[in-house]
Motif scaffolding. Structure first.
Motif, PDB file in Angstrom:
ATOM      1  N   ARG A 124       2.850  -6.354  10.099  1.00  0.00           N
ATOM      2  CA  ARG A 124       3.386  -4.786   9.700  1.00  0.00           C
ATOM      3  C   ARG A 124       4.821  -5.099   9.308  1.00  0.00           C
ATOM      4  NH1 ARG A 124       2.895  -0.136  13.854  1.00  0.00           N
ATOM      5  NH2 ARG A 124       0.837  -0.377  13.453  1.00  0.00           N
ATOM      6  N   SER A 125       5.066  -4.532   8.050  1.00  0.00           N
ATOM      7  CA  SER A 125       6.404  -4.619   7.525  1.00  0.00           C
ATOM      8  C   SER A 125       7.270  -3.487   8.294  1.00  0.00           C
ATOM      9  CB  SER A 125       6.364  -4.618   6.076  1.00  0.00           C
ATOM     10  OG  SER A 125       6.981  -3.191   5.423  1.00  0.00           O
ATOM     11  N   ALA A 126       8.439  -3.911   8.669  1.00  0.00           N
ATOM     12  CA  ALA A 126       9.225  -2.673   9.188  1.00  0.00           C
ATOM     13  C   ALA A 126       9.511  -1.494   8.405  1.00  0.00           C
ATOM     14  CB  ALA A 126      10.617  -3.403   9.342  1.00  0.00           C
ATOM     15  N   GLU A 127       9.425  -1.667   7.074  1.00  0.00           N
ATOM     16  CA  GLU A 127       9.710  -0.227   6.406  1.00  0.00           C
ATOM     17  C   GLU A 127       8.677   0.348   5.730  1.00  0.00           C
ATOM     18  OE1 GLU A 127       9.359  -4.135   3.651  1.00  0.00           O
ATOM     19  OE2 GLU A 127      10.680  -3.376   5.303  1.00  0.00           O
ATOM     20  N   THR A 128       7.327  -0.208   6.110  1.00  0.00           N
ATOM     21  CA  THR A 128       6.069   0.449   5.823  1.00  0.00           C
ATOM     22  C   THR A 128       5.593   1.400   6.888  1.00  0.00           C
ATOM     23  OG1 THR A 128       5.559  -1.401   4.502  1.00  0.00           O
ATOM     24  CG2 THR A 128       3.944   0.216   5.037  1.00  0.00           C
ATOM     25  N   ALA A 129       5.399   2.724   6.570  1.00  0.00           N
ATOM     26  CA  ALA A 129       4.969   3.655   7.716  1.00  0.00           C
ATOM     27  C   ALA A 129       3.339   3.511   7.577  1.00  0.00           C
ATOM     28  CB  ALA A 129       5.237   5.135   7.058  1.00  0.00           C
ATOM     29  N   THR A 130       2.663   3.728   8.677  1.00  0.00           N
ATOM     30  CA  THR A 130       1.612   3.833   8.673  1.00  0.00           C
ATOM     31  C   THR A 130       0.609   4.932   7.959  1.00  0.00           C
ATOM     32  OG1 THR A 130       1.031   5.009  10.808  1.00  0.00           O
ATOM     33  CG2 THR A 130       1.423   2.579  11.119  1.00  0.00           C
ATOM     34  N   GLY A 131      -0.627   4.997   7.759  1.00  0.00           N
ATOM     35  CA  GLY A 131      -1.296   5.817   7.159  1.00  0.00           C
ATOM     36  C   GLY A 131      -1.196   7.196   7.889  1.00  0.00           C
ATOM     37  N   PHE A 132      -1.071   6.895   9.238  1.00  0.00           N
ATOM     38  CA  PHE A 132      -1.167   8.349  10.005  1.00  0.00           C
ATOM     39  C   PHE A 132       0.255   8.844  10.030  1.00  0.00           C
ATOM     40  CE2 PHE A 132      -5.415   6.956  11.429  1.00  0.00           C
ATOM     41  CZ  PHE A 132      -5.784   8.315  11.356  1.00  0.00           C
ATOM     42  N   GLU A 133       1.165   8.090  10.036  1.00  0.00           N
ATOM     43  CA  GLU A 133       2.584   8.431   9.950  1.00  0.00           C
ATOM     44  C   GLU A 133       3.012   9.266   8.498  1.00  0.00           C
ATOM     45  OE1 GLU A 133       4.654   4.850  12.822  1.00  0.00           O
ATOM     46  OE2 GLU A 133       4.222   4.806  10.496  1.00  0.00           O
ATOM     47  N   ARG A 134       2.274   8.968   7.599  1.00  0.00           N
ATOM     48  CA  ARG A 134       2.575   9.337   6.174  1.00  0.00           C
ATOM     49  C   ARG A 134       1.554  10.602   6.074  1.00  0.00           C
ATOM     50  NH1 ARG A 134       1.273   3.862   3.923  1.00  0.00           N
ATOM     51  NH2 ARG A 134      -0.254   4.827   2.673  1.00  0.00           N
ATOM     52  N   ILE A 135       0.521  10.798   6.837  1.00  0.00           N
ATOM     53  CA  ILE A 135      -0.048  12.006   6.737  1.00  0.00           C
ATOM     54  C   ILE A 135       0.431  13.079   7.681  1.00  0.00           C
ATOM     55  CG2 ILE A 135      -2.412  11.059   5.765  1.00  0.00           C
ATOM     56  CD1 ILE A 135      -3.539  11.556   8.551  1.00  0.00           C
ATOM     57  N   VAL A 136       1.002  12.698   8.595  1.00  0.00           N
ATOM     58  CA  VAL A 136       1.647  13.717   9.618  1.00  0.00           C
ATOM     59  C   VAL A 136       2.939  14.000   8.804  1.00  0.00           C
ATOM     60  CG1 VAL A 136       3.089  13.757  11.773  1.00  0.00           C
ATOM     61  CG2 VAL A 136       0.849  12.774  11.736  1.00  0.00           C
ATOM     62  N   ALA A 137       3.634  13.304   8.396  1.00  0.00           N
ATOM     63  CA  ALA A 137       4.934  13.593   7.425  1.00  0.00           C
ATOM     64  C   ALA A 137       4.647  14.566   6.421  1.00  0.00           C
ATOM     65  CB  ALA A 137       5.514  12.226   6.819  1.00  0.00           C
ATOM     66  N   ARG A 138       3.485  14.470   5.778  1.00  0.00           N
ATOM     67  CA  ARG A 138       3.289  15.339   4.790  1.00  0.00           C
ATOM     68  C   ARG A 138       2.590  16.637   5.212  1.00  0.00           C
ATOM     69  NH1 ARG A 138      -0.756  11.339   1.337  1.00  0.00           N
ATOM     70  NH2 ARG A 138      -2.310  12.550   2.828  1.00  0.00           N
ATOM     71  N   ALA A 139       2.114  16.804   6.406  1.00  0.00           N
ATOM     72  CA  ALA A 139       1.683  18.130   7.305  1.00  0.00           C
ATOM     73  C   ALA A 139       2.856  18.580   7.693  1.00  0.00           C
ATOM     74  CB  ALA A 139       0.928  17.702   8.471  1.00  0.00           C
ATOM     75  N   VAL A 140       4.133  17.924   8.013  1.00  0.00           N
ATOM     76  CA  VAL A 140       5.407  18.688   8.237  1.00  0.00           C
ATOM     77  C   VAL A 140       5.873  19.189   7.059  1.00  0.00           C
ATOM     78  CG1 VAL A 140       7.798  18.237   9.120  1.00  0.00           C
ATOM     79  CG2 VAL A 140       5.602  17.140  10.345  1.00  0.00           C
ATOM     80  N   GLU A 141       5.909  18.340   5.772  1.00  0.00           N
ATOM     81  CA  GLU A 141       6.548  18.926   4.735  1.00  0.00           C
ATOM     82  C   GLU A 141       5.818  20.278   4.321  1.00  0.00           C
ATOM     83  OE1 GLU A 141       6.135  15.865   1.847  1.00  0.00           O
ATOM     84  OE2 GLU A 141       7.450  14.328   2.962  1.00  0.00           O
ATOM     85  N   ARG A 142       4.607  20.281   4.504  1.00  0.00           N
ATOM     86  CA  ARG A 142       3.590  21.507   3.965  1.00  0.00           C
ATOM     87  C   ARG A 142       3.889  22.392   5.241  1.00  0.00           C
ATOM     88  NH1 ARG A 142      -0.625  17.372   3.251  1.00  0.00           N
ATOM     89  NH2 ARG A 142      -1.404  18.228   5.332  1.00  0.00           N
ATOM     90  N   GLY A 143       4.423  22.466   6.268  1.00  0.00           N
ATOM     91  CA  GLY A 143       4.657  23.375   7.449  1.00  0.00           C
ATOM     92  C   GLY A 143       3.521  23.568   8.025  1.00  0.00           C
ATOM     93  N   GLU A 144       2.568  22.705   8.088  1.00  0.00           N
ATOM     94  CA  GLU A 144       1.222  22.561   8.817  1.00  0.00           C
ATOM     95  C   GLU A 144       1.814  22.146  10.490  1.00  0.00           C
ATOM     96  OE1 GLU A 144      -3.236  21.029   8.302  1.00  0.00           O
ATOM     97  OE2 GLU A 144      -1.639  20.347   6.727  1.00  0.00           O
TER      98      GLU A 144
END
Length: 190
Positions: A124-144
């Protein structure tokens, strides 16, 4: 017909493809510079110049294979649907690879005193977020979800549980199991 000499990415792709084939067929004990060079139709020094240690060649081989089976990240607009879709995609795209590697790399783990977890961290590269980290970040951005820190272990729990199911059952993961992981375990914890 004269064969042209492979160079650059063409040569590296051929070497890593040969290395992958050797790993799958012979496991880690048979994963030698000699076997890979013979399969690729080249010499050992060609391999040593790119990967000075056997472990370097192994990591490059696995990394290339993982990139070739990249898991599609869904974007449905809902955290639950994204999580279930991501787990379906991961199970469909990587379950066979997980099973093959689990058996083929036991010698590597024994020889190096390392584990799957350490191998995952190396790949795993240090700067690459996992898929679950990315979908959680999107849910935060949407206010979910509320914008607050969440431990990586919690965020990545669905994939850890999916991987556990893959190893324990050695079978395709039923839709019901994926839904239970998301609905009954992960979402309540988030």
């Amino acid at each position: 017909m004269e064969r042209t000499r492979r160079r650059g990415t063409e040569l590296e792709d051929a070497l890593l493809e040969a290395a992958w084939d050797v790993l799958l067929e012979q496991g880690y004990p048979g994963f030698t510079y000699e076997a890979v060079a013979a399969r690729a139709g080249t010499s050992r020094p060609v391999l040593y110049r790119r990967w000075p240690r056997r472990e370097d060649l192994l990591l490059a081989t696995i990394r290339r294979s993982l990139l070739a089976t990249r898991v599609e990240l869904p974007d449905t607009g809902r955290l639950r649907d994204d999580a279930i879709g991501l787990m379906r995609n991961a199970e469909a795209g990587r379950s066979q690879m997980v099973m093959l590697l689990s058996g083929q790399l036991m010698g590597y783990f024994r020889d190096t005193g390392t584990s799957f977890s350490e191998l995952r961290d190396q790949l795993r590269s240090a700067e690459t977020a996992t898929g679950f980290e990315r979908i959680v970040a999107r849910a935060v951005e949407r206010g979910e979800l509320a914008d607050r820190p969440r431990p990586p272990r919690l965020v990545n729990l669905p994939f850890d549980l999916l991987r556990h199911e893959m190893f324990m059952t050695l079978k395709p993961i039923p839709e019901q199991t994926i839904t239970e992981i998301v609905d009954q375990i992960w979402l309540p914890l988030l």
